[in-house]
Design an enzyme around this catalytic site. Structure first.
Site, mmCIF file in Angstrom:
data_model
loop_
_atom_site.group_PDB
_atom_site.id
_atom_site.type_symbol
_atom_site.label_atom_id
_atom_site.label_comp_id
_atom_site.label_asym_id
_atom_site.label_seq_id
_atom_site.Cartn_x
_atom_site.Cartn_y
_atom_site.Cartn_z
ATOM 1 N N GLU A 79 9.927 -52.881 10.416
ATOM 2 C CA GLU A 79 8.636 -52.447 10.974
ATOM 3 C C GLU A 79 8.698 -51.023 11.513
ATOM 4 O O GLU A 79 7.848 -50.610 12.304
ATOM 5 C CB GLU A 79 8.184 -53.405 12.081
ATOM 6 C CG GLU A 79 9.109 -53.484 13.279
ATOM 7 C CD GLU A 79 10.167 -54.569 13.157
ATOM 8 O OE1 GLU A 79 10.616 -55.066 14.201
ATOM 9 O OE2 GLU A 79 10.535 -54.932 12.029
ATOM 10 N N ASP A 125 -3.085 -3.489 -2.126
ATOM 11 C CA ASP A 125 -3.979 -2.364 -2.389
ATOM 12 C C ASP A 125 -4.172 -2.229 -3.900
ATOM 13 O O ASP A 125 -3.261 -2.519 -4.684
ATOM 14 C CB ASP A 125 -3.366 -1.077 -1.823
ATOM 15 C CG ASP A 125 -4.313 0.101 -1.953
ATOM 16 O OD1 ASP A 125 -5.529 -0.087 -1.784
ATOM 17 O OD2 ASP A 125 -3.835 1.217 -2.238
ATOM 18 N N MET A 135 -5.531 0.765 -5.587
ATOM 19 C CA MET A 135 -5.275 2.110 -6.092
ATOM 20 C C MET A 135 -3.883 2.581 -5.688
ATOM 21 O O MET A 135 -3.675 3.086 -4.589
ATOM 22 C CB MET A 135 -6.340 3.082 -5.579
ATOM 23 C CG MET A 135 -7.771 2.630 -5.873
ATOM 24 S SD MET A 135 -8.084 2.380 -7.632
ATOM 25 C CE MET A 135 -7.988 4.067 -8.216
ATOM 26 N N ASP A 170 0.871 -1.183 0.000
ATOM 27 C CA ASP A 170 0.000 0.000 0.000
ATOM 28 C C ASP A 170 0.902 1.225 0.000
ATOM 29 O O ASP A 170 1.926 1.255 0.698
ATOM 30 C CB ASP A 170 -0.909 -0.005 1.245
ATOM 31 C CG ASP A 170 -2.106 0.923 1.080
ATOM 32 O OD1 ASP A 170 -1.922 2.060 0.600
ATOM 33 O OD2 ASP A 170 -3.214 0.504 1.444
ATOM 34 N N ASP A 171 0.529 2.244 -0.779
ATOM 35 C CA ASP A 171 1.353 3.457 -0.858
ATOM 36 C C ASP A 171 1.001 4.464 0.230
ATOM 37 O O ASP A 171 1.628 5.520 0.321
ATOM 38 C CB ASP A 171 1.228 4.108 -2.240
ATOM 39 C CG ASP A 171 -0.201 4.553 -2.541
ATOM 40 O OD1 ASP A 171 -1.141 3.792 -2.206
ATOM 41 O OD2 ASP A 171 -0.391 5.643 -3.109
ATOM 42 N N ASP A 223 3.546 -59.327 6.071
ATOM 43 C CA ASP A 223 3.498 -58.334 4.991
ATOM 44 C C ASP A 223 2.125 -57.658 4.922
ATOM 45 O O ASP A 223 2.027 -56.446 4.699
ATOM 46 C CB ASP A 223 3.805 -58.999 3.648
ATOM 47 C CG ASP A 223 5.286 -59.359 3.497
ATOM 48 O OD1 ASP A 223 6.084 -58.938 4.360
ATOM 49 O OD2 ASP A 223 5.625 -60.059 2.527
ATOM 50 N N ASP A 240 7.478 -47.491 15.622
ATOM 51 C CA ASP A 240 7.926 -48.875 15.554
ATOM 52 C C ASP A 240 6.794 -49.779 16.028
ATOM 53 O O ASP A 240 6.223 -49.574 17.112
ATOM 54 C CB ASP A 240 9.170 -49.080 16.424
ATOM 55 C CG ASP A 240 9.749 -50.469 16.272
ATOM 56 O OD1 ASP A 240 10.524 -50.679 15.316
ATOM 57 O OD2 ASP A 240 9.422 -51.347 17.094
ATOM 58 N N ILE A 241 6.426 -50.778 15.193
ATOM 59 C CA ILE A 241 5.351 -51.702 15.571
ATOM 60 C C ILE A 241 5.828 -52.564 16.736
ATOM 61 O O ILE A 241 6.920 -53.142 16.691
ATOM 62 C CB ILE A 241 4.954 -52.587 14.377
ATOM 63 C CG1 ILE A 241 4.456 -51.716 13.214
ATOM 64 C CG2 ILE A 241 3.863 -53.578 14.790
ATOM 65 C CD1 ILE A 241 4.131 -52.495 11.953
#
Length: 456
Positions: A373, A53, A55, A9-10, A347, A330-331
């Site tokens: 895993e 802006d 304008m 914006d100016d 699997d 980790d399983i």
């Protein structure tokens, strides 16, 4: 949520007002007083959203937006035009220039924050997809850098949801020259319709007899096939408080009645263009990804890909002072599964584990099979509090339902998880991973089926 916002914006007073509002919400703010300066900043810095802006002398906001959207380096940055202009023709001109939305001066604080947060969320997802494309090193350069404006926008498949057929037919008449529009007058069927994957956009009326429109929108968002499909609300002036809530729920855009034909058309094109661009990114990524970076059993990325991607995500987080969390999983007691039921069942458990993992993390998170895993999830823009919530959801998803071991037999599987964030000044991928591993070891040692952070 944190983000870097560029205010253009100016008039210094306007800049200060917007800056104060954004700083109060902990956004990082960059400012520019001209369109040319804004373009240079967007090219040289990591900007998440532009408040522009209209304008301004020399280069107005429309021209600035058009140049930003035409450049592959800046086209992905959302642009919200902030203007005193309130004519439909001005909104149409801005949308055709590529603007993502409009805010009319004086800017309402609640709408400002809702809009900024909504568009930043969309950009984070787009950024993550682009980052994954770069990590693979096998995505063609033109695919990774294509802008949204190279995507065709005609022939969109649109579902209009409204209990009043006459209103719905009016919306359809505005769009049917360029798009395929279906009408649904029974909102209860919206989830079923969207689940078919047939539509690219939903237009939902805020006036639905006997139904809460926000409930309908949230239900659409729970359907996997429709989770990323854009939603536009058609609202009345008195609906503004609900619109803010809707944007927070993930609604993409809204238009006020009485509907102006050209504005609706421009907003629809914007949403379809963005949707198709995201789909193209995903398809390009999936179709060209070499098997060298995909784990053949689970379909997740493998360790090689993870290591490269982690390095890039961590570097980006450090450069932009953002959060990043790593989750190592980790399983529990997996060896007895193979020993007792055989490797075929083992699997199958790993495949199902990967599916549940993907289903319970977020779109921006990246899940990989680390080995055996062990699995790992890279979580960009995520602090420890958010990560704990995701990790607990994953842990519960594994523990609450058994895994199939045969036609009439299930196995109870649990998982332990360790979390680590990039909270050390000189963090490396190795140091973050090491802390996550230490946290995982602590989870195993203290009873398994739990989540432990490196701060615990």
């Amino acid at each position: 949520m944190t983000a870097r916002v560029l205010i253009v914006d100016d008039i210094p007073v306007n800049v200060k007002l917007l800056e104060a509002r954004l700083l109060a919400e902990y956004f990082e703010v960059v400012t520019a007083s001209s369109g040319a300066a804004a373009i240079e900043i967007c090219r040289s810095q990591d900007i998440d959203i532009v408040l522009l802006d209209v304008m301004m002398p020399e280069m107005d906001g429309f021209e600035c937006c058009q140049l930003l959207k035409a450049d592959a380096a800046t086209a992905h940055i959302p642009v919200v035009m902030v203007t005193a202009l309130d004519q439909p023709s001005d909104r149409v001109r801005g949308l055709e220039a590529g603007a993502d939305d409009f805010l009319t001066k004086p800017v309402d604080d609640v709408q400002l924050m809702a809009r900024v947060k909504s568009l930043v969320r969309l950009k984070l997802l787009s950024d993550e997809l682009r980052a994954r494309a770069k990590t693979s090193h096998q995505i063609a350069l033109e695919d990774a850098t294509q802008t949204e404006f190279g995507v065709p926008v005609d022939g969109g498949r649109i579902l209009v949801i409204d209990t009043h057929r006459e209103r719905a037919e009016r919306v359809k008449s505005f769009l049917s020259d360029s798009h395929m529009v279906n009408i649904l007058t029974e909102p209860a069927d919206a989830v079923f319709q969207m689940a078919g994957g047939e539509f690219e956009l939903a237009i939902v009326s805020m006036v639905l007899d006997g139904f809460d429109p926000l409930r309908i929108c949230s239900q659409i968002r729970t359907v996997e096939q429709a989770r990323s499909i854009p939603i536009i609300l058609v609202a009345e002036e008195q609906d503004r408080p609900q619109i803010v809530k809707a944007l927070d729920l993930g609604v993409n855009d809204f238009i006020m009645r009485p509907i102006e034909r050209h504005e609706l058309s421009a907003r629809v094109k914007t949403q379809i263009r963005r949707q198709r661009y995201t789909v193209e990114l995903r398809e390009s990524l999936n179709s060209t990804m070499a098997m060298a970076v995909i784990d053949e059993l689970t379909g997740l990325y493998n360790r090689r890909y993870f290591e490269r991607h982690l390095a890039m995500v961590l570097a980006r987080a450090q450069q932009q002072d953002r959060d990043m969390t790593l989750m190592l999983l980790d399983i529990d007691y997996f060896k007895p599964v193979n020993d007792t039921f055989g490797h075929d069942v083992g699997d199958a458990v790993l495949k199902e584990f990967a599916t549940r993992l993907q289903r319970n993390i977020r779109g921006v998170d990246l899940a990989c099979r680390y080995g055996g895993e062990e699995f790992v999830v890279v979580m960009p823009d995520t602090d420890m509090r958010q990560a704990l919530g995701v990790a607990e959801r994953v842990r519960s998803a594994m523990a609450e339902q058994g895994f199939a071991a045969g036609p009439d037999q299930t196995i109870n599987i649990t998982v332990s998880a360790g979390l680590a964030t990039n909270d050390r000044e000189n963090d490396t991928p190795e140091s973050v991973l090491k802390r996550a591993d230490v946290a995982l070891y602590r989870a195993k040692r203290t009873g398994r089926n739990r989540v432990v952070s490196d701060a615990a």
